[in-house]
Motif scaffolding. Structure first.
Motif, PDB file in Angstrom:
ATOM      1  N   HIS A 287      -8.187  53.713  56.367  1.00 38.65           N
ATOM      2  CA  HIS A 287      -7.093  54.066  55.453  1.00 38.65           C
ATOM      3  C   HIS A 287      -6.163  52.875  55.242  1.00 38.65           C
ATOM      4  O   HIS A 287      -5.720  52.603  54.113  1.00 38.65           O
ATOM      5  CB  HIS A 287      -6.307  55.250  56.023  1.00 38.65           C
ATOM      6  CG  HIS A 287      -5.061  55.563  55.259  1.00 38.65           C
ATOM      7  ND1 HIS A 287      -5.083  56.119  53.989  1.00 38.65           N
ATOM      8  CD2 HIS A 287      -3.741  55.376  55.582  1.00 38.65           C
ATOM      9  CE1 HIS A 287      -3.838  56.258  53.559  1.00 38.65           C
ATOM     10  NE2 HIS A 287      -3.010  55.823  54.507  1.00 38.65           N
ATOM     11  N   LYS A 288      -5.869  52.138  56.322  1.00 34.99           N
ATOM     12  CA  LYS A 288      -5.001  50.964  56.232  1.00 34.99           C
ATOM     13  C   LYS A 288      -5.623  49.888  55.332  1.00 34.99           C
ATOM     14  O   LYS A 288      -4.923  49.213  54.565  1.00 34.99           O
ATOM     15  CB  LYS A 288      -4.754  50.377  57.623  1.00 34.99           C
ATOM     16  CG  LYS A 288      -3.981  51.276  58.558  1.00 34.99           C
ATOM     17  CD  LYS A 288      -2.502  51.297  58.237  1.00 34.99           C
ATOM     18  CE  LYS A 288      -1.716  52.063  59.289  1.00 34.99           C
ATOM     19  NZ  LYS A 288      -0.286  52.208  58.925  1.00 34.99           N
ATOM     20  N   LEU A 289      -6.946  49.742  55.412  1.00 39.28           N
ATOM     21  CA  LEU A 289      -7.640  48.752  54.576  1.00 39.28           C
ATOM     22  C   LEU A 289      -7.556  49.132  53.096  1.00 39.28           C
ATOM     23  O   LEU A 289      -7.315  48.270  52.239  1.00 39.28           O
ATOM     24  CB  LEU A 289      -9.104  48.624  55.002  1.00 39.28           C
ATOM     25  CG  LEU A 289      -9.956  47.656  54.181  1.00 39.28           C
ATOM     26  CD1 LEU A 289      -9.441  46.220  54.315  1.00 39.28           C
ATOM     27  CD2 LEU A 289     -11.428  47.727  54.602  1.00 39.28           C
ATOM     28  N   GLU A 290      -7.743  50.402  52.795  1.00 37.42           N
ATOM     29  CA  GLU A 290      -7.623  50.870  51.399  1.00 37.42           C
ATOM     30  C   GLU A 290      -6.224  50.579  50.866  1.00 37.42           C
ATOM     31  O   GLU A 290      -6.051  50.131  49.726  1.00 37.42           O
ATOM     32  CB  GLU A 290      -7.905  52.381  51.335  1.00 37.42           C
ATOM     33  CG  GLU A 290      -9.374  52.751  51.522  1.00 37.42           C
ATOM     34  CD  GLU A 290      -9.579  54.260  51.478  1.00 37.42           C
ATOM     35  OE1 GLU A 290      -8.638  54.984  51.078  1.00 37.42           O
ATOM     36  OE2 GLU A 290     -10.682  54.711  51.852  1.00 37.42           O
ATOM     37  N   GLU A 291      -5.228  50.847  51.690  1.00 34.62           N
ATOM     38  CA  GLU A 291      -3.834  50.607  51.302  1.00 34.62           C
ATOM     39  C   GLU A 291      -3.596  49.114  51.037  1.00 34.62           C
ATOM     40  O   GLU A 291      -2.981  48.730  50.033  1.00 34.62           O
ATOM     41  CB  GLU A 291      -2.934  51.093  52.447  1.00 34.62           C
ATOM     42  CG  GLU A 291      -1.458  51.116  52.136  1.00 34.62           C
ATOM     43  CD  GLU A 291      -0.658  51.682  53.304  1.00 34.62           C
ATOM     44  OE1 GLU A 291      -0.497  50.952  54.313  1.00 34.62           O
ATOM     45  OE2 GLU A 291      -0.216  52.835  53.223  1.00 34.62           O
ATOM     46  N   LEU A 292      -4.118  48.268  51.930  1.00 33.82           N
ATOM     47  CA  LEU A 292      -3.961  46.818  51.777  1.00 33.82           C
ATOM     48  C   LEU A 292      -4.661  46.323  50.520  1.00 33.82           C
ATOM     49  O   LEU A 292      -4.113  45.497  49.771  1.00 33.82           O
ATOM     50  CB  LEU A 292      -4.527  46.100  53.009  1.00 33.82           C
ATOM     51  CG  LEU A 292      -4.594  44.565  52.942  1.00 33.82           C
ATOM     52  CD1 LEU A 292      -3.200  43.970  52.763  1.00 33.82           C
ATOM     53  CD2 LEU A 292      -5.261  44.001  54.185  1.00 33.82           C
ATOM     54  N   THR A 293      -5.862  46.834  50.263  1.00 35.32           N
ATOM     55  CA  THR A 293      -6.621  46.416  49.077  1.00 35.32           C
ATOM     56  C   THR A 293      -5.849  46.711  47.793  1.00 35.32           C
ATOM     57  O   THR A 293      -5.763  45.878  46.887  1.00 35.32           O
ATOM     58  CB  THR A 293      -7.995  47.119  49.045  1.00 35.32           C
ATOM     59  OG1 THR A 293      -8.698  46.832  50.253  1.00 35.32           O
ATOM     60  CG2 THR A 293      -8.821  46.644  47.858  1.00 35.32           C
ATOM     61  N   GLU A 294      -5.265  47.908  47.728  1.00 34.11           N
ATOM     62  CA  GLU A 294      -4.463  48.282  46.556  1.00 34.11           C
ATOM     63  C   GLU A 294      -3.251  47.372  46.416  1.00 34.11           C
ATOM     64  O   GLU A 294      -2.900  46.928  45.320  1.00 34.11           O
ATOM     65  CB  GLU A 294      -4.019  49.741  46.678  1.00 34.11           C
ATOM     66  CG  GLU A 294      -3.228  50.215  45.454  1.00 34.11           C
ATOM     67  CD  GLU A 294      -2.662  51.619  45.628  1.00 34.11           C
ATOM     68  OE1 GLU A 294      -1.869  52.040  44.765  1.00 34.11           O
ATOM     69  OE2 GLU A 294      -2.990  52.281  46.632  1.00 34.11           O
ATOM     70  N   GLN A 295      -2.606  47.079  47.523  1.00 34.27           N
ATOM     71  CA  GLN A 295      -1.406  46.226  47.495  1.00 34.27           C
ATOM     72  C   GLN A 295      -1.744  44.801  47.048  1.00 34.27           C
ATOM     73  O   GLN A 295      -0.984  44.180  46.306  1.00 34.27           O
ATOM     74  CB  GLN A 295      -0.761  46.206  48.878  1.00 34.27           C
ATOM     75  CG  GLN A 295      -0.133  47.541  49.265  1.00 34.27           C
ATOM     76  CD  GLN A 295       0.258  47.589  50.730  1.00 34.27           C
ATOM     77  OE1 GLN A 295      -0.404  46.992  51.581  1.00 34.27           O
ATOM     78  NE2 GLN A 295       1.316  48.323  51.041  1.00 34.27           N
ATOM     79  N   LEU A 296      -2.893  44.288  47.475  1.00 31.15           N
ATOM     80  CA  LEU A 296      -3.285  42.931  47.104  1.00 31.15           C
ATOM     81  C   LEU A 296      -3.634  42.822  45.624  1.00 31.15           C
ATOM     82  O   LEU A 296      -3.486  41.750  45.022  1.00 31.15           O
ATOM     83  CB  LEU A 296      -4.477  42.467  47.951  1.00 31.15           C
ATOM     84  CG  LEU A 296      -4.183  42.202  49.430  1.00 31.15           C
ATOM     85  CD1 LEU A 296      -5.472  41.925  50.188  1.00 31.15           C
ATOM     86  CD2 LEU A 296      -3.203  41.047  49.606  1.00 31.15           C
ATOM     87  N   LEU A 297      -4.089  43.928  45.028  1.00 23.77           N
ATOM     88  CA  LEU A 297      -4.398  43.931  43.594  1.00 23.77           C
ATOM     89  C   LEU A 297      -3.131  43.877  42.751  1.00 23.77           C
ATOM     90  O   LEU A 297      -3.142  43.358  41.638  1.00 23.77           O
ATOM     91  CB  LEU A 297      -5.219  45.185  43.237  1.00 23.77           C
ATOM     92  CG  LEU A 297      -6.674  45.193  43.722  1.00 23.77           C
ATOM     93  CD1 LEU A 297      -7.308  46.563  43.477  1.00 23.77           C
ATOM     94  CD2 LEU A 297      -7.490  44.098  43.029  1.00 23.77           C
ATOM     95  N   ASN A 298      -2.040  44.439  43.284  1.00 21.85           N
ATOM     96  CA  ASN A 298      -0.749  44.447  42.560  1.00 21.85           C
ATOM     97  C   ASN A 298       0.370  44.005  43.494  1.00 21.85           C
ATOM     98  O   ASN A 298       1.268  44.794  43.830  1.00 21.85           O
ATOM     99  CB  ASN A 298      -0.450  45.861  42.029  1.00 21.85           C
ATOM    100  CG  ASN A 298      -1.523  46.356  41.089  1.00 21.85           C
ATOM    101  OD1 ASN A 298      -1.589  45.929  39.951  1.00 21.85           O
ATOM    102  ND2 ASN A 298      -2.367  47.252  41.588  1.00 21.85           N
TER     103      ASN A 298
END
Length: 367
Positions: A287-298
């Motif tokens: 879940h933390k990785l999904e959150e980080l991935t979204e944050q890095l995109l924006n």
């Protein structure tokens, strides 16, 4: 398919990356007034890049840290032109920048055989100087080593860089649950079955404020300048340096690392970079990785969690994000292969860019 043999890392014991020396050029020789003789010039002092040398070897071999060239010979009846004094050479490692005490750069030694004049010898006596010689230049110089490597590991303390090295290699770095377990650089070669070698530098961990020389400060950041690419390593669950410091998420860790690089030298942020998200074996890591991935995109959308003075002006554009677990080995083989691919892609792009520049020049000359 990339076939890997093993990765060997060498830890620098008693590592020395800066050294202050006294250097003096040789004085000129006396001229001979009655026959108009010319005294020999004094020898010069040179710093010479040598692959097998380290600054620690220089320090150990020359504890007085003094280098002087020979004086020129006096003019005589037998030899009206005095012989020039012998030069002195300081053998130093590749990657050294030579500066004066006031910070003026005398030169850089980036390849074996590169030479920098650090102290000029004096002139021999001639008619113009009433046959009196001049003294050689004397000064204090600083030798500042910046490690040269293909890939440089960048991360805050406890991000798991040392643990990652353990599974990538036969290294046995000190690992513990407290900051600054890596206090000295490690550098080594990723050796592939087809004999390809890639150098990787693991450098002391950053902390917030490193650009103003807090913590390991410039002792870390200066080495980042000479690496071709950066390998960011962050803890997927974030980190807290100490009980009195704020907790930082993985996204915030990426931004703070970027800010430290940017404040030290802005062009570092434009280096090609990969991101390793470590400790994927921890609970809720997916879940933390999904959150980080979204944050890095924006990134602009989520940077409000950081104070303005901690938000980078430019965001790192990572070539790839690799979830790994140094504890279980998850994702490590894939990371090994992509490190090579990324460096080879960069080399191919640089070659193509150079080819296009040459074609453009040929077209301009033919018009």
């Amino acid at each position: 398919m990339v076939h890997l043999c093993r990765i060997c890392f060498r830890k620098y014991g008693n590592f020395v990356d800066n050294l202050r020396l006294y250097v003096r050029g040789g004085a000129g020789g006396m001229g001979l007034p009655r026959l108009g003789g010319h005294g020999g010039d004094g020898g010069d002092v040179w710093a010479v890049a040598t692959k097998s040398m380290t600054l620690k070897k220089v320090k150990d071999k020359y504890p007085q840290k003094r280098f002087a060239a020979d004086i020129g010979s006096n003019s005589s009846v037998r030899s009206l032109k005095g012989q020039r004094g012998k030069d002195a050479e300081i053998l130093v490692p590749v990657g050294v920048t030579v500066t004066t005490d006031n910070g003026r750069i005398l030169g850089e030694l980036n390849a074996e055989g590169d030479r920098v004049l650090v102290a000029k010898g004096g002139h021999g006596g001639t008619f113009a100087s009433v046959f009196l010689p001049s003294k050689g230049k004397s000064r204090q110089i600083q030798l500042d080593l910046k490690l040269i490597a293909d890939m440089g590991l960048v991360g805050f303390p406890n991000a798991g860089k040392s643990s990652l090295l353990t599974v990538l290699s036969n290294a046995t770095p000190q690992i513990a649950s407290y900051p600054f377990t890596t206090l000295k650089p490690q550098i080594g070669k990723l050796m592939y079955e087809d004999h390809k070698q890639i150098s990787v530098a693991d450098l002391p961990g950053l902390i917030e404020g490193a650009h103003v020389n807090k913590g390991m400060g410039h002792k870390f950041l200066k080495h980042v300048e000479r690496t071709k690419q950066l390998l960011f390593v962050v803890d997927v669950c974030g980190f807290q340096l100490a009980s009195q410091t704020p907790f930082r998420s993985a996204f915030e860790a990426v931004q703070l690392l970027t800010k430290e690089l940017e404040l030290y030298k802005e062009e570092l942020v434009s280096k090609p970079a990969l991101l390793v998200v470590n400790k994927m074996d921890l609970p809720d890591a997916g879940h933390k990785l999904e959150e980080l991935t979204e944050q890095l995109l924006n990134p602009e959308k989520f940077c409000h969690t950081l104070p303005d003075d901690m938000t980078p002006k430019s965001h790192m554009a990572f070539r790839h994000v690799f979830p790994v677990s140094a504890a279980t080995g998850f994702g490590v083989d894939r990371l090994k292969g992509f490190i090579r691919e990324s460096l080879e892609e960069e080399a191919a792009e640089a070659t193509e860019e150079l080819r296009q520049q040459r074609l453009q020049l040929l077209r301009q000359h033919s018009q």
